[in-house]
Write a protein that holds these residues in place. Structure first.
Motif, PDB file in Angstrom:
ATOM      1  N   TYR A  53      40.014  44.558  39.031  1.00  0.00           N
ATOM      2  CA  TYR A  53      40.084  43.409  39.929  1.00  0.00           C
ATOM      3  C   TYR A  53      38.700  43.041  40.447  1.00  0.00           C
ATOM      4  O   TYR A  53      38.386  41.854  40.608  1.00  0.00           O
ATOM      5  CB  TYR A  53      41.038  43.708  41.092  1.00  0.00           C
ATOM      6  CG  TYR A  53      42.485  43.799  40.680  1.00  0.00           C
ATOM      7  CD1 TYR A  53      43.262  42.655  40.537  1.00  0.00           C
ATOM      8  CD2 TYR A  53      43.085  45.029  40.411  1.00  0.00           C
ATOM      9  CE1 TYR A  53      44.596  42.732  40.157  1.00  0.00           C
ATOM     10  CE2 TYR A  53      44.413  45.119  40.028  1.00  0.00           C
ATOM     11  CZ  TYR A  53      45.158  43.967  39.903  1.00  0.00           C
ATOM     12  OH  TYR A  53      46.476  44.042  39.518  1.00  0.00           O
ATOM     13  N   VAL A  57      36.887  39.358  40.157  1.00  0.00           N
ATOM     14  CA  VAL A  57      36.449  38.638  41.362  1.00  0.00           C
ATOM     15  C   VAL A  57      34.954  38.350  41.330  1.00  0.00           C
ATOM     16  O   VAL A  57      34.508  37.285  41.793  1.00  0.00           O
ATOM     17  CB  VAL A  57      36.828  39.450  42.623  1.00  0.00           C
ATOM     18  CG1 VAL A  57      36.209  38.845  43.873  1.00  0.00           C
ATOM     19  CG2 VAL A  57      38.343  39.537  42.770  1.00  0.00           C
ATOM     20  N   ILE A 260      47.046  38.603  38.376  1.00  0.00           N
ATOM     21  CA  ILE A 260      46.386  37.608  39.222  1.00  0.00           C
ATOM     22  C   ILE A 260      46.887  36.213  38.877  1.00  0.00           C
ATOM     23  O   ILE A 260      47.128  35.384  39.766  1.00  0.00           O
ATOM     24  CB  ILE A 260      44.858  37.699  39.073  1.00  0.00           C
ATOM     25  CG1 ILE A 260      44.343  38.993  39.695  1.00  0.00           C
ATOM     26  CG2 ILE A 260      44.175  36.505  39.741  1.00  0.00           C
ATOM     27  CD1 ILE A 260      42.857  39.208  39.518  1.00  0.00           C
ATOM     28  N   PHE A 264      48.699  33.812  41.513  1.00  0.00           N
ATOM     29  CA  PHE A 264      48.020  32.558  41.815  1.00  0.00           C
ATOM     30  C   PHE A 264      48.905  31.354  41.518  1.00  0.00           C
ATOM     31  O   PHE A 264      48.964  30.405  42.307  1.00  0.00           O
ATOM     32  CB  PHE A 264      46.726  32.475  40.999  1.00  0.00           C
ATOM     33  CG  PHE A 264      45.774  31.431  41.485  1.00  0.00           C
ATOM     34  CD1 PHE A 264      45.170  31.541  42.723  1.00  0.00           C
ATOM     35  CD2 PHE A 264      45.472  30.323  40.707  1.00  0.00           C
ATOM     36  CE1 PHE A 264      44.297  30.575  43.180  1.00  0.00           C
ATOM     37  CE2 PHE A 264      44.601  29.348  41.147  1.00  0.00           C
ATOM     38  CZ  PHE A 264      44.004  29.485  42.394  1.00  0.00           C
TER      39      PHE A 264
END
Length: 285
Positions: A53, A57, A260, A264
């Motif tokens: 992650y 990011v 993700i 999202f």
């Protein structure tokens, strides 16, 4: 009486078990895999890490891919709304025979494999394809438009695939529309534009929202059409997930990307729907 009251829950049992087996459990396993370490030398390791992650990011490459994915899903949703809502309204006003024929035409693309449909679009959108040759023949353009391996080409291909879902969602809402309300508004002097805006649109808004949610989610998670029309350079999140799993064998990073994307898309879809519903209530109250 207690047995009869519990009967609907027992009838739902097989569906719940199937959902757990083929949806919930794989999602939980994918979520757990996203926290596994990975090394090019040893592959998937044991332990717990947030590095997957953290890489997503902090890396601008993944930022660009996610922005392109959301932009693609939003563009396909808007175009599908612009095409699907008027089409569904026209369908609802046709006579039964013509309506049945028109529905077959609208739903026809769903009867063909998405791969076949997308390959058909490659013939139409190529530099020597039907569209460019036709435009050059009539003198509208002097050189071929870049439609293949482009964002525009992906939007065109996905709209063709997904606009029937928008038409069906809006058409279902229109079936619940009482024609007497339109007739009453017309008898009171309302014009056709006022009737559409003040009478029809608020009542079909649930269908527009549900259709928009379906189209947005399916666009953001589409793989075959973006992979064929967009190519390997114009990546979106699903194609990046495919590469991480099968090309680089980095399953933890691919699982992190998948989770993700899921979170999202859900957040954007639900947030947008609530905002639009609130705004429309303010306008029509």
């Amino acid at each position: 009486m207690k047995g009869q009251a519990a009967l609907p829950y027992w009838l739902a049992g097989p569906g719940v078990l199937l959902a757990l087996a083929f949806v919930a459990i794989p999602l939980v396993l994918t979520f757990g895999l996203s926290f596994s370490p990975f090394s090019d030398q040893t592959g998937i390791g044991e332990g717990f890490t947030l590095s997957n992650y953290g890489q997503i990011v902090s890396d601008d490459y993944f930022h660009e891919i996610f922005l392109r994915t959301i932009g693609l899903a939003a563009a396909v949703t808007v175009v599908s709304l612009l095409i699907g809502v008027p089409e569904a309204y026209v369908l609802s006003r046709l006579k039964p025979t013509m309506r049945a024929i028109s529905l077959v035409i609208v739903l026809g693309p769903l009867l063909i494999s998405v791969i076949v449909r997308t390959l058909g679009w490659t013939i139409l959108l190529g530099n020597d394809g039907v569209i460019n040759n036709a435009l050059m023949a009539i003198g509208i353009i002097s050189q071929p438009l870049r439609l293949m391996y482009s964002f525009t080409g992906m939007v065109i291909g996905l709209v063709h695939v997904l606009v029937p879902f928008m038409v069906l969602s809006v058409w279902t809402s229109l079936q619940k529309l009482d024609p007497a309300t339109e007739q009453a508004a017309a008898s009171l002097g309302a014009g056709s534009s006022t009737i559409l805006w003040r009478i029809v649109l608020p009542q079909v808004l649930p269908g527009m929202l549900s259709g928009g949610l379906i189209v947005f989610a399916m666009s953001a998670s589409a793989f075959a059409t973006p992979a064929i029309i967009g190519g390997r350079r114009l990546k979106i999140v699903p194609t990046a997930i495919y590469d991480e799993f099968l090309s680089y064998l980095n399953w933890p990073l691919g699982a992190a990307l998948a989770f993700i994307l899921l979170v999202f898309v859900l957040a954007v879809s639900l947030g947008a729907n609530r905002y639009i519903e609130r705004r429309f209530r303010q306008v029509f109250q």
